[in-house]
Design a protein around this motif. Structure first.
Motif, PDB file in Angstrom:
ATOM      1  N   ILE A 161       0.826  -1.211   0.000  1.00 13.03           N
ATOM      2  CA  ILE A 161       0.000   0.000   0.000  1.00 13.03           C
ATOM      3  C   ILE A 161       0.861   1.262   0.000  1.00 13.03           C
ATOM      4  N   SER A 162       1.970   1.249   0.747  1.00 11.79           N
ATOM      5  CA  SER A 162       2.821   2.437   0.841  1.00 11.79           C
ATOM      6  C   SER A 162       3.437   2.817  -0.510  1.00 11.79           C
ATOM      7  N   GLY A 163       3.469   1.873  -1.446  1.00 12.85           N
ATOM      8  CA  GLY A 163       4.025   2.155  -2.764  1.00 12.85           C
ATOM      9  C   GLY A 163       2.988   2.651  -3.756  1.00 12.85           C
ATOM     10  N   LEU A 164       1.737   2.802  -3.303  1.00 17.09           N
ATOM     11  CA  LEU A 164       0.657   3.238  -4.183  1.00 17.09           C
ATOM     12  C   LEU A 164       0.304   4.703  -3.966  1.00 17.09           C
ATOM     13  N   ASN A 165      -0.232   5.327  -4.982  1.00 13.21           N
ATOM     14  CA  ASN A 165      -0.698   6.705  -4.902  1.00 13.21           C
ATOM     15  C   ASN A 165      -2.214   6.759  -4.974  1.00 13.21           C
ATOM     16  N   LYS A 166      -2.759   7.941  -4.754  1.00 16.76           N
ATOM     17  CA  LYS A 166      -4.206   8.132  -4.839  1.00 16.76           C
ATOM     18  C   LYS A 166      -4.718   7.672  -6.207  1.00 16.76           C
ATOM     19  N   GLY A 167      -5.773   6.838  -6.183  1.00 16.46           N
ATOM     20  CA  GLY A 167      -6.353   6.330  -7.424  1.00 16.46           C
ATOM     21  C   GLY A 167      -5.750   5.025  -7.893  1.00 16.46           C
ATOM     22  N   ASP A 168      -4.666   4.573  -7.238  1.00 17.48           N
ATOM     23  CA  ASP A 168      -4.041   3.291  -7.596  1.00 17.48           C
ATOM     24  C   ASP A 168      -4.733   2.132  -6.897  1.00 17.48           C
ATOM     25  N   TYR A 169      -4.520   0.930  -7.418  1.00 17.60           N
ATOM     26  CA  TYR A 169      -5.023  -0.281  -6.760  1.00 17.60           C
ATOM     27  C   TYR A 169      -3.915  -1.327  -6.788  1.00 17.60           C
ATOM     28  N   SER A 170      -3.986  -2.235  -5.838  1.00 12.34           N
ATOM     29  CA  SER A 170      -2.915  -3.214  -5.667  1.00 12.34           C
ATOM     30  C   SER A 170      -3.108  -4.410  -6.597  1.00 12.34           C
ATOM     31  N   ASN A 171      -2.084  -5.261  -6.651  1.00  7.35           N
ATOM     32  CA  ASN A 171      -2.228  -6.571  -7.277  1.00  7.35           C
ATOM     33  C   ASN A 171      -3.087  -7.434  -6.358  1.00  7.35           C
ATOM     34  N   VAL A 172      -3.407  -8.623  -6.774  1.00  3.09           N
ATOM     35  CA  VAL A 172      -4.150  -9.558  -5.925  1.00  3.09           C
ATOM     36  C   VAL A 172      -3.237 -10.001  -4.782  1.00  3.09           C
ATOM     37  N   ILE A 173      -3.713  -9.829  -3.547  1.00  3.02           N
ATOM     38  CA  ILE A 173      -2.915 -10.155  -2.357  1.00  3.02           C
ATOM     39  C   ILE A 173      -3.572 -11.311  -1.609  1.00  3.02           C
ATOM     40  N   SER A 174      -2.777 -12.295  -1.237  1.00  6.21           N
ATOM     41  CA  SER A 174      -3.273 -13.412  -0.434  1.00  6.21           C
ATOM     42  C   SER A 174      -3.216 -13.019   1.042  1.00  6.21           C
ATOM     43  N   THR A 175      -4.380 -13.047   1.715  1.00  8.67           N
ATOM     44  CA  THR A 175      -4.452 -12.704   3.144  1.00  8.67           C
ATOM     45  C   THR A 175      -5.138 -13.830   3.903  1.00  8.67           C
ATOM     46  N   THR A 176      -5.168 -13.719   5.212  1.00 13.69           N
ATOM     47  CA  THR A 176      -5.803 -14.757   6.037  1.00 13.69           C
ATOM     48  C   THR A 176      -7.311 -14.857   5.780  1.00 13.69           C
ATOM     49  N   GLN A 177      -7.908 -13.758   5.295  1.00 12.68           N
ATOM     50  CA  GLN A 177      -9.353 -13.753   5.016  1.00 12.68           C
ATOM     51  C   GLN A 177      -9.683 -14.330   3.644  1.00 12.68           C
ATOM     52  N   GLY A 178      -8.715 -14.232   2.730  1.00 14.37           N
ATOM     53  CA  GLY A 178      -8.938 -14.648   1.351  1.00 14.37           C
ATOM     54  C   GLY A 178      -8.054 -13.813   0.443  1.00 14.37           C
ATOM     55  N   PHE A 179      -8.467 -13.649  -0.808  1.00  9.86           N
ATOM     56  CA  PHE A 179      -7.690 -12.871  -1.765  1.00  9.86           C
ATOM     57  C   PHE A 179      -8.302 -11.477  -1.891  1.00  9.86           C
ATOM     58  N   GLN A 180      -7.422 -10.444  -1.836  1.00 10.99           N
ATOM     59  CA  GLN A 180      -7.935  -9.072  -1.805  1.00 10.99           C
ATOM     60  C   GLN A 180      -7.210  -8.167  -2.791  1.00 10.99           C
ATOM     61  N   ILE A 181      -7.939  -7.128  -3.203  1.00 14.17           N
ATOM     62  CA  ILE A 181      -7.362  -5.997  -3.925  1.00 14.17           C
ATOM     63  C   ILE A 181      -7.710  -4.750  -3.121  1.00 14.17           C
ATOM     64  N   PHE A 182      -6.700  -3.898  -2.868  1.00 10.34           N
ATOM     65  CA  PHE A 182      -6.927  -2.638  -2.154  1.00 10.34           C
ATOM     66  C   PHE A 182      -6.868  -1.474  -3.144  1.00 10.34           C
ATOM     67  N   TYR A 183      -7.752  -0.515  -2.934  1.00 11.35           N
ATOM     68  CA  TYR A 183      -7.814   0.680  -3.772  1.00 11.35           C
ATOM     69  C   TYR A 183      -7.570   1.912  -2.895  1.00 11.35           C
ATOM     70  N   ILE A 184      -6.711   2.826  -3.366  1.00 11.76           N
ATOM     71  CA  ILE A 184      -6.396   4.034  -2.600  1.00 11.76           C
ATOM     72  C   ILE A 184      -7.349   5.151  -3.015  1.00 11.76           C
ATOM     73  N   GLU A 185      -8.382   5.355  -2.202  1.00 10.28           N
ATOM     74  CA  GLU A 185      -9.351   6.415  -2.473  1.00 10.28           C
ATOM     75  C   GLU A 185      -8.718   7.789  -2.289  1.00 10.28           C
ATOM     76  N   ASN A 186      -7.898   7.917  -1.221  1.00 13.61           N
ATOM     77  CA  ASN A 186      -7.259   9.201  -0.932  1.00 13.61           C
ATOM     78  C   ASN A 186      -6.127   8.986   0.064  1.00 13.61           C
ATOM     79  N   ILE A 187      -5.193   9.923   0.089  1.00 13.01           N
ATOM     80  CA  ILE A 187      -4.116   9.929   1.088  1.00 13.01           C
ATOM     81  C   ILE A 187      -4.152  11.294   1.769  1.00 13.01           C
ATOM     82  N   VAL A 188      -4.305  11.295   3.079  1.00 14.17           N
ATOM     83  CA  VAL A 188      -4.444  12.559   3.803  1.00 14.17           C
ATOM     84  C   VAL A 188      -3.444  12.639   4.951  1.00 14.17           C
ATOM     85  N   LEU A 189      -3.214  13.862   5.398  1.00 15.25           N
ATOM     86  CA  LEU A 189      -2.422  14.087   6.609  1.00 15.25           C
ATOM     87  C   LEU A 189      -3.400  14.393   7.731  1.00 15.25           C
ATOM     88  N   ASP A 190      -3.681  13.409   8.554  1.00 13.56           N
ATOM     89  CA  ASP A 190      -4.649  13.564   9.640  1.00 13.56           C
ATOM     90  C   ASP A 190      -3.990  14.294  10.804  1.00 13.56           C
TER      91      ASP A 190
END
Length: 273
Positions: A202-231
């Motif tokens: 995720i840290s290598g992605l920018n706003k609007g990017d999405y990841s490759n298919v990732i194998s996780t304990t829950q199943g297979f996932q794709i993450f999408y970066i809706e926005n990056i903010v400084l909270d």
């Protein structure tokens, strides 16, 4: 007097007695609390003498207003307030006297200390610059995701994303998670809370990017970066008043402690326990 000291330490000693400590630990805790409260009483006595010197007084109206504020903060009726005091072994008269002493001390601090404290703009700016990391905010990612139990199926979804299909729409249609109806919305995240593998991706992605298919304990996932903010990000102007107040309180505390020490040096204090 010992009677006054015993009365002030009673609630603390009661807790120590019911703590389940060994006798040795109880005795040490009682000794520490007695010493701490005694020193506080000495400080209070000194400040009261100084208040008399400055002719500072506290009116009944000020005490009543303070009591009303306390009851309001704790949502107490008069009866509930008096019952709470009884449980502590105190009367309303004694409590009023404590309030009077507190207000008196506050007025004295205003007179003897606060009037001499000045926080300059250069001090505020210096603090802001020295704590730039604190005010720069924390980087957070607004994420969406799609989860499936079939890797090949999710790879086909990724091809749809490559063809510019809407992530939210695909999440609603294919994701197996409860948030599918919200377009896979996960909200804001500090990615340090994720596993090292997901964090790195995720840290290598920018706003609007999405990841490759990732194998996780829950199943297979794709993450999408809706926005990056400084909270929590604050400009100098936004942080100015907060810093000024913090520096002011810090200086008041230091000056009060120094002032109190000077009172002790010029007073005759003898502990007879």
């Amino acid at each position: 007097t010992l009677v006054q000291l015993s009365k002030e330490t009673a609630p603390y000693i009661e807790k120590i007695e019911s703590s389940g400590y060994s006798e040795e630990k109880k005795n040490e805790a009682v000794k520490q609390i007695n010493n701490k409260i005694l020193m506080a009483m000495v400080d209070r006595s000194l400040t009261q003498q100084e208040a008399q010197k400055y002719r500072i007084t506290v009116s009944d109206t000020e005490i009543e207003n303070a009591l009303e504020n306390i009851k309001k903060e704790r949502s107490y009726s008069q009866e509930e307030f008096e019952n709470a005091l009884k449980k502590e072994g105190r009367t309303i008269k004694e409590y009023r006297e404590d309030i009077r002493k507190q207000i008196l001390q506050s007025k004295l601090i205003n007179n003897a200390v606060k009037s001499k404290v000045v926080v300059t703009e250069s001090e505020i700016k210096k603090y802001y610059d020295a704590n730039a990391k604190k005010y720069s905010g924390q980087k957070k990612y607004h994420l969406r995701n799609i989860l499936m139990d079939n890797e090949d199926g999710l790879k086909q979804i990724r091809k749809k994303l490559d063809a510019k299909e809407d992530f939210s729409g695909l999440a609603k249609q294919y994701s197996l998670l409860p948030n599918a109806s919200e377009g896979g919305n996960l909200g804001l995240f500090d990615i340090n809370n994720f596993s090292e593998n997901i964090k790195e991706i995720i840290s290598g992605l920018n706003k609007g990017d999405y990841s490759n298919v990732i194998s996780t304990t829950q199943g297979f996932q794709i993450f999408y970066i809706e926005n990056i903010v400084l909270d929590g990000n604050k400009t100098y102007e936004q942080a100015h008043d907060e810093i000024q107040e913090n520096l002011y309180n810090e200086q008041v505390k230091k000056k009060f402690e120094t002032w109190l020490e000077s009172l002790k040096e010029n007073a005759h204090i003898k502990i007879m326990l």
